[in-house]
Design a protein around this motif. Structure first.
Motif, PDB file in Angstrom:
ATOM      1  N   GLU A   1      43.397  39.914   9.697  1.00  0.00           N
ATOM      2  CA  GLU A   1      43.736  41.256  10.163  1.00  0.00           C
ATOM      3  C   GLU A   1      42.501  41.969  10.726  1.00  0.00           C
ATOM      4  OE1 GLU A   1      45.625  43.370   6.997  1.00  0.00           O
ATOM      5  OE2 GLU A   1      47.256  41.916   6.842  1.00  0.00           O
ATOM      6  N   ARG A   2      42.731  42.814  11.736  1.00  0.00           N
ATOM      7  CA  ARG A   2      41.644  43.602  12.307  1.00  0.00           C
ATOM      8  C   ARG A   2      42.143  45.006  12.634  1.00  0.00           C
ATOM      9  NH1 ARG A   2      37.495  40.892  16.390  1.00  0.00           N
ATOM     10  NH2 ARG A   2      36.611  42.930  15.935  1.00  0.00           N
ATOM     11  N   THR A   3      41.197  45.933  12.732  1.00  0.00           N
ATOM     12  CA  THR A   3      41.535  47.305  13.134  1.00  0.00           C
ATOM     13  C   THR A   3      40.581  47.727  14.238  1.00  0.00           C
ATOM     14  OG1 THR A   3      42.254  47.819  10.892  1.00  0.00           O
ATOM     15  CG2 THR A   3      41.773  49.685  12.316  1.00  0.00           C
ATOM     16  N   TYR A   4      41.138  48.268  15.323  1.00  0.00           N
ATOM     17  CA  TYR A   4      40.320  48.747  16.439  1.00  0.00           C
ATOM     18  C   TYR A   4      40.564  50.245  16.644  1.00  0.00           C
ATOM     19  CZ  TYR A   4      40.527  43.774  17.860  1.00  0.00           C
ATOM     20  OH  TYR A   4      40.472  42.404  17.924  1.00  0.00           O
TER      21      TYR A   4
ATOM     22  N   PRO B   1      36.824  48.754  33.343  1.00  0.00           N
ATOM     23  CA  PRO B   1      36.882  47.521  34.143  1.00  0.00           C
ATOM     24  C   PRO B   1      35.519  46.862  34.342  1.00  0.00           C
ATOM     25  CG  PRO B   1      37.282  49.475  35.519  1.00  0.00           C
ATOM     26  CD  PRO B   1      37.291  49.938  34.089  1.00  0.00           C
ATOM     27  N   GLY B   2      34.464  47.654  34.565  1.00  0.00           N
ATOM     28  CA  GLY B   2      33.134  47.080  34.790  1.00  0.00           C
ATOM     29  C   GLY B   2      33.209  45.920  35.769  1.00  0.00           C
ATOM     30  N   ASP B   3      32.527  44.798  35.437  1.00  0.00           N
ATOM     31  CA  ASP B   3      32.617  43.636  36.339  1.00  0.00           C
ATOM     32  C   ASP B   3      33.613  42.591  35.827  1.00  0.00           C
ATOM     33  OD1 ASP B   3      31.265  42.651  34.212  1.00  0.00           O
ATOM     34  OD2 ASP B   3      29.392  42.211  35.295  1.00  0.00           O
ATOM     35  N   SER B   4      34.435  42.976  34.834  1.00  0.00           N
ATOM     36  CA  SER B   4      35.455  42.035  34.337  1.00  0.00           C
ATOM     37  C   SER B   4      36.790  42.763  34.117  1.00  0.00           C
ATOM     38  CB  SER B   4      34.985  41.364  33.047  1.00  0.00           C
ATOM     39  OG  SER B   4      34.622  42.358  32.098  1.00  0.00           O
ATOM     40  N   PRO B   5      37.391  43.266  35.209  1.00  0.00           N
ATOM     41  CA  PRO B   5      38.627  44.055  35.054  1.00  0.00           C
ATOM     42  C   PRO B   5      39.793  43.276  34.460  1.00  0.00           C
ATOM     43  CG  PRO B   5      37.986  43.872  37.388  1.00  0.00           C
ATOM     44  CD  PRO B   5      36.933  43.186  36.588  1.00  0.00           C
ATOM     45  N   HIS B   6      39.714  41.936  34.464  1.00  0.00           N
ATOM     46  CA  HIS B   6      40.810  41.148  33.876  1.00  0.00           C
ATOM     47  C   HIS B   6      40.817  41.281  32.354  1.00  0.00           C
ATOM     48  CE1 HIS B   6      37.212  38.670  33.931  1.00  0.00           C
ATOM     49  NE2 HIS B   6      37.730  37.957  32.945  1.00  0.00           N
ATOM     50  N   ARG B   7      39.706  41.720  31.765  1.00  0.00           N
ATOM     51  CA  ARG B   7      39.655  41.951  30.309  1.00  0.00           C
ATOM     52  C   ARG B   7      39.996  43.412  30.051  1.00  0.00           C
ATOM     53  NH1 ARG B   7      35.324  41.648  26.929  1.00  0.00           N
ATOM     54  NH2 ARG B   7      36.748  41.202  25.214  1.00  0.00           N
ATOM     55  N   GLU B   8      41.180  43.661  29.528  1.00  0.00           N
ATOM     56  CA  GLU B   8      41.623  45.047  29.352  1.00  0.00           C
ATOM     57  C   GLU B   8      41.473  45.521  27.908  1.00  0.00           C
ATOM     58  OE1 GLU B   8      45.586  44.899  30.972  1.00  0.00           O
ATOM     59  OE2 GLU B   8      44.824  45.086  33.014  1.00  0.00           O
ATOM     60  N   HIS B   9      41.359  44.597  26.973  1.00  0.00           N
ATOM     61  CA  HIS B   9      41.217  44.943  25.552  1.00  0.00           C
ATOM     62  C   HIS B   9      40.450  43.809  24.862  1.00  0.00           C
ATOM     63  CE1 HIS B   9      44.211  41.881  24.862  1.00  0.00           C
ATOM     64  NE2 HIS B   9      44.975  42.460  25.767  1.00  0.00           N
ATOM     65  N   PRO B  10      39.955  44.055  23.644  1.00  0.00           N
ATOM     66  CA  PRO B  10      39.099  43.042  23.004  1.00  0.00           C
ATOM     67  C   PRO B  10      39.854  41.967  22.226  1.00  0.00           C
ATOM     68  CG  PRO B  10      39.097  45.084  21.736  1.00  0.00           C
ATOM     69  CD  PRO B  10      40.020  45.308  22.880  1.00  0.00           C
ATOM     70  N   MET B  11      41.190  42.007  22.238  1.00  0.00           N
ATOM     71  CA  MET B  11      41.937  41.057  21.398  1.00  0.00           C
ATOM     72  C   MET B  11      41.819  39.626  21.933  1.00  0.00           C
ATOM     73  SD  MET B  11      45.456  42.837  20.158  1.00  0.00           S
ATOM     74  CE  MET B  11      46.241  42.787  21.742  1.00  0.00           C
ATOM     75  N   ALA B  12      41.857  38.682  20.998  1.00  0.00           N
ATOM     76  CA  ALA B  12      41.893  37.264  21.376  1.00  0.00           C
ATOM     77  C   ALA B  12      43.321  36.908  21.780  1.00  0.00           C
ATOM     78  CB  ALA B  12      41.473  36.418  20.183  1.00  0.00           C
ATOM     79  N   HIS B  13      43.475  35.830  22.562  1.00  0.00           N
ATOM     80  CA  HIS B  13      44.826  35.391  22.901  1.00  0.00           C
ATOM     81  C   HIS B  13      45.572  35.053  21.605  1.00  0.00           C
ATOM     82  CE1 HIS B  13      48.116  33.662  25.121  1.00  0.00           C
ATOM     83  NE2 HIS B  13      48.078  32.618  24.286  1.00  0.00           N
TER      84      HIS B  13
END
Ligand SMILES: Cc1cc2nc3c(=O)[nH]c(=O)nc-3n(C[C@H](O)[C@H](O)[C@H](O)COP(=O)(O)OP(=O)(O)OC[C@H]3O[C@@H](n4cnc5c(N)ncnc54)[C@H](O)[C@@H]3O)c2cc1C
Length: 336
Positions: free
Chosen positions: A184-187, A196-208
């Protein structure tokens, strides 16, 4: 025709194990984003794991006086819940002003947070889009950008974050609870949505494969006097051009506590901390609201097509705060 395996998860752990093990799989909640994007060939999952039978729906009060809202709680149920209406009106209003009644009956709170941007280039598989296909370019920078963001943009993406509920939840310091392969995690919500910075495809820190299980809203007494102002091209069934989630407490004419976040104007739900810092201790008057709004928007980077959003956001901030301040010591209560 693309074959898709569909399964209905019966417990959270096996849902996480199934999706984590297969990079081509996605969760399916209400399906109001997932199925749209699948039909448009923007998402191409080979496996959908339906999470609607998991015990993740419902709203309960926490011992501290906050709320825990399960991830599969429908938007309409969360909006109508008496404890949300009374204690967090801005959240109830944000949910109610999103989409349409039919969509709100289907759509879940977890899915709402993870809905994808409405940028037409993201939704067109033939157009270059760094968010959909890293390093392919951003068509919006030189294309149609009227609806796009003016805050938090980068040279790689200017898509505005579309969720209304996330704006209210950001103002309320809510957090996202998840279950992943590692437990379990809490954000905190403000860290959950990435610029977005230089990686707009990453929208949140969750793992797949990480599953949102609930959203927790801490006790926030100031939120009893709060609202969600949504400015849009038509009165309903429309995304925000600009929105404001605001809560205000005025004691002896001065601002004692304040929470503000902006939607529609930024690449993530935008906590307006400059507004908050500027206004605490100030007299609750229109002039101070306007100055604070100017400070917040000073770092806006609009395109020629969406420059109007800078002034619109400032006016919306003044109007929202002025409405809340009415009758509590506002010196000049004239609407913005
Ligand atoms: C015409 C239209 C108008 C709309 N207008 C608005 C609007 O004005 N304001 C607004 O805020 N929204 C609006 N929406 C968006 C709508 O609110 C979202 O589509 C909806 O909230 C998504 O929820 P869902 O349960 O259907 O998610 P799904 O479509 O099932 O899932 C969305 C994404 O989240 C993932 N997911 C879902 N649940 C979880 C979970 N628990 N853990 C991990 N991943 C998960 C899925 O894999 C998928 O990638 C609109 C949508 C449409 C189609």
């Amino acid at each position: 025709m693309r074959p898709i395996t569909y399964s209905r998860a019966t417990d959270p752990q096996s849902a996480v194990a199934t999706v984590s093990a297969d990079p081509t799989s996605d969760y399916l909640a209400g399906g109001t984003t997932e199925i749209d994007l699948l039909r448009q060939y923007v998402l191409q999952p080979r496996r959908l794991v339906d999470i609607n039978a998991l015990p993740l729906a419902g709203i309960e009060s926490t011992p501290e006086g906050g709320l825990r809202i399960g991830a599969t709680t429908r938007m309409s149920d969360a909006a109508a819940a008496p404890e949300v209406r009374e204690r967090f009106p801005m959240l109830s209003e944000a949910l109610e002003k999103g989409a349409s009644p039919q969509l709100r009956h289907m759509a879940s709170l977890g899915g709402n947070l993870l809905q994808r941007v409405r940028c037409s280039y993201f939704r067109d598989p033939l157009a270059p889009c760094n968010k959909r296909e890293p390093d392919s370019g951003c068509s919006a920078l030189t294309g149609h950008s009227r609806d796009h963001a003016v805050l938090g943009t980068s040279e790689h993406c200017i898509a505005a974050h579309p969720s209304d509920a996330a704006v209210a939840l950001t103002a309320l310091d809510a957090s996202v609870h998840t279950l992943g392969p590692g437990g379990e995690r809490t954000y905190p919500l403000d860290d959950f949505f990435l610029l977005p910075g230089d990686s707009p495809h990453r929208e949140h820190p969750m793992a797949h494969g990480e599953l949102i299980t609930a959203v927790e809203v801490p006790p926030t007494p100031v939120a009893r006097r709060s609202l969600y102002l949504k400015v849009r091209d038509r009165a309903s069934y429309e995304f925000a051009l600009v929105s404001v989630a605001a809560a205000l407490s005025v004691v002896d004419g001065r601002i004692a506590d304040i929470r503000v976040a902006l939607g529609g104007a930024a690449t993530k739900p935008w906590r307006a901390r400059r507004v908050e810092d500027f206004l605490v201790g100030e007299v609750a008057e229109r002039r101070a609201f306007a100055q604070a709004a100017q400070v917040e928007l000073a770092e806006a980077r609009p395109t020629p097509m969406n420059a109007f959003k800078v002034e619109l956001a400032q006016r919306a901030l003044v109007r929202a705060l002025g409405t809340l301040a009415e009758g509590t010591g506002l010196e000049d209560g004239s609407p913005a």
